[in-house]
Enzyme design. Structure first.
Site, short mmCIF file in Angstrom:
data_model
loop_
_atom_site.label_atom_id
_atom_site.label_comp_id
_atom_site.label_asym_id
_atom_site.label_seq_id
_atom_site.Cartn_x
_atom_site.Cartn_y
_atom_site.Cartn_z
N GLU A 151 20.31 -13.20 42.62
CA GLU A 151 20.90 -12.93 41.37
C GLU A 151 22.04 -12.21 41.13
O GLU A 151 23.19 -12.36 40.60
CB GLU A 151 19.79 -12.68 40.33
CG GLU A 151 20.23 -12.35 38.79
CD GLU A 151 19.17 -11.78 38.05
OE1 GLU A 151 17.99 -11.62 38.64
OE2 GLU A 151 19.40 -11.24 37.07
N GLY B 19 46.44 -3.39 19.10
CA GLY B 19 45.61 -3.69 18.05
C GLY B 19 45.34 -5.00 18.19
O GLY B 19 43.88 -5.02 17.65
N GLY C 210 19.48 -5.47 37.70
CA GLY C 210 19.47 -3.96 38.35
C GLY C 210 20.89 -3.34 37.68
O GLY C 210 21.80 -3.90 37.96
#
Ligand SMILES: Cc1cc2nc3c(=O)[nH]c(=O)nc-3n(C[C@H](O)[C@H](O)[C@H](O)COP(=O)(O)OP(=O)(O)OC[C@H]3O[C@@H](n4cnc5c(N)ncnc54)[C@H](O)[C@@H]3O)c2cc1C
Length: 404
Positions: free
Chosen positions: A259, A364, A388
């Site tokens: 993962e 912006g 994790g």
């Protein structure tokens, strides 16, 4: 989109980096990129605004062949490797990062884990539907009281009763949870054994006692669906135990290494896109009568971003190549444990720096919710928390270094 500046969707030049990929890998990445741009990019904004789940997209991904990358052809898969699935994820990360997260929870956390650990009957039953995308997969490890200490603090239990296991407990922050059909779930079958009393189960959403408690609302990755799940005397047939009873820790640990390897390509794709958008914006936006790209301080940010993206690419690919050869009994310790933790930690932290500059280049405009750079920016933090946290990644690296 209203007043905010809209950069063009396609700025290919920045994606054409020196990648170190083979010709075949480059072609796979480019094909996946074209698919992701054409089919998933148009969904991204509504997914983010409304936390909308486009029901047709998983079957479409399945039809196109972008599920089951690592599954054998006999089950309908592509018979390719983890590295290749990372390239597809990278492409999705560029164009629709929320969908990339849903894809990885389905393809890697659920499907690939089933491929690695389930028996032939379980694979035959569940893998084809997951590859077609007509069934959605998820993985349930984290609990309200068990996050970083997922194994030690796990309180979900499973007790054997005849030819069923009875599951009780809660899982939280589960990606795809609200829409999942098939879930790989961890529970304690022997509380006295701590982490060595954990087992893995395949749970179907229609099993009695399974319920989605709530859909959770997020600051980023909003199109990927996230839930708290409840198991209330949930009856799971004993044949759905994955691997041996009390041997789930092996499934968890090798799964977590994979993962971590697979989170990095999402970060890389997002960073590539942020750089492309920033270059495009800097060329178009004029202040003091000139494009802001002509100002050296803006150029400095772009140069930093480019360098960081390339370093992310190297580390991502190196980690994926290592994950490619992870053996059946590997994972959860040694070199692979260290490099996958270090790879994702570096790549996620570097993405943070890339997006901070990207936001600054956009001024912006970038601060406005509706801009794409804003959507990307809101995604950063999860990549330093999920699979994790940064702190857990550091603990893994240090432990491995000090035990060498
Ligand atoms: C959007 C999203 C999707 C997710 N998807 C899934 C999924 O599909 N399946 C799944 O099972 N889980 C999933 N997770 C859960 C994820 O893996 C956890 O959130 C993560 O492991 C951290 O656990 P926690 O949130 O409980 O944080 P905690 O463990 O409570 O940590 C809080 C803080 O304390 C720090 N900390 C904890 N222990 C230590 C220590 N020993 N030393 C130093 N610092 C420490 C942490 O690093 C962190 O900074 C998802 C989470 C999110 C936000």
């Amino acid at each position: 989109m209203s007043s905010a500046h809209t950069p063009s969707a396609h700025t290919p030049s920045v994606f054409q980096a020196f990648t170190g990929l083979s010709d075949d890998e480059t072609e796979i990445l480019n094909q996946a990129d074209r698919f992701a741009q054409a089919e998933t990019y148009p969904l991204a904004r509504r997914m983010d605004d409304e936390e909308w789940w486009p029901e047709d997209i998983f079957p479409k991904i399945g039809e196109t062949g972008y599920f089951g990358i690592t599954a054998p052809e006999s089950l309908g898969g592509a018979g390719l490797d983890v590295f290749t699935s990372g390239l597809i994820l990278q492409a999705l990360g560029r164009w629709n990062y929320a969908l990339a997260l849903s894809w990885v929870a389905h393809e890697n956390l659920c499907l690939h884990n089933i491929l690695r650990n389930a028996n032939e009957a379980q694979k035959a039953k569940y893998v084809p539907g997951l590859i077609k995308g007509t069934q959605i997969g998820a993985l349930g490890l984290t609990e309200p009281g068990a996050g970083s200490d997922a194994l030690g603090s796990m309180s979900t239990t499973a007790r054997r009763e005849g030819d069923h296991y009875i599951l009780n407990g809660r899982k939280i922050y589960i990606t795809n949870g609200p829409v999942a059909d098939v879930l790989l779930v961890y529970a304690k079958t022997d509380k006295s054994k701590g982490a060595h009393g954990i087992s893995a189960f395949i749970v179907e959403k229609d099993f009695p006692g399974f319920k989605v408690a709530q859909k959770l609302i997020k600051m980023g990755f909003r199109g990927s669906q996230t839930a708290e799940l409840v198991f209330d005397d949930c009856r799971v047939p004993a044949e759905n135990l994955v691997g041996e009873e009390n041997k789930g820790v092996k499934v968890v640990m090798s799964g977590l290494d994979l993962e971590r390897a697979m989170i990095s390509p999402i970060c890389l794709g997002m960073a590539e896109r942020a750089l492309a958008l920033s270059v495009d914006y800097a060329k178009q936006r004029k202040q003091f009568g000139r494009p802001i790209a002509e100002f050296q301080m803006v150029q400095s940010m772009l140069a930093d971003m480019y360098t960081w993206v390339e370093s992310m690419r190297l580390y991502t690919y190196q980690t994926l190549r290592a994950a490619n050869v992870i053996g059946e009994n590997d994972g959860g310790r040694g070199e692979i444990h260290k490099i996958t933790a270090a790879g994702v930690m570096y790549v996620a932290e570097t993405l943070n720096k890339v997006l901070n500059h990207a936001m600054q280049v956009h001024g912006g405009t970038g601060y406005m919710w509706e801009s794409e750079i804003n959507r990307l920016y809101r995604g950063i933090k999860l990549l330093e928390i999920g699979a994790g946290t940064t702190e857990v990644r550091k603990m893994i690296i240090a432990k491995e270094l000090l035990s060498e």
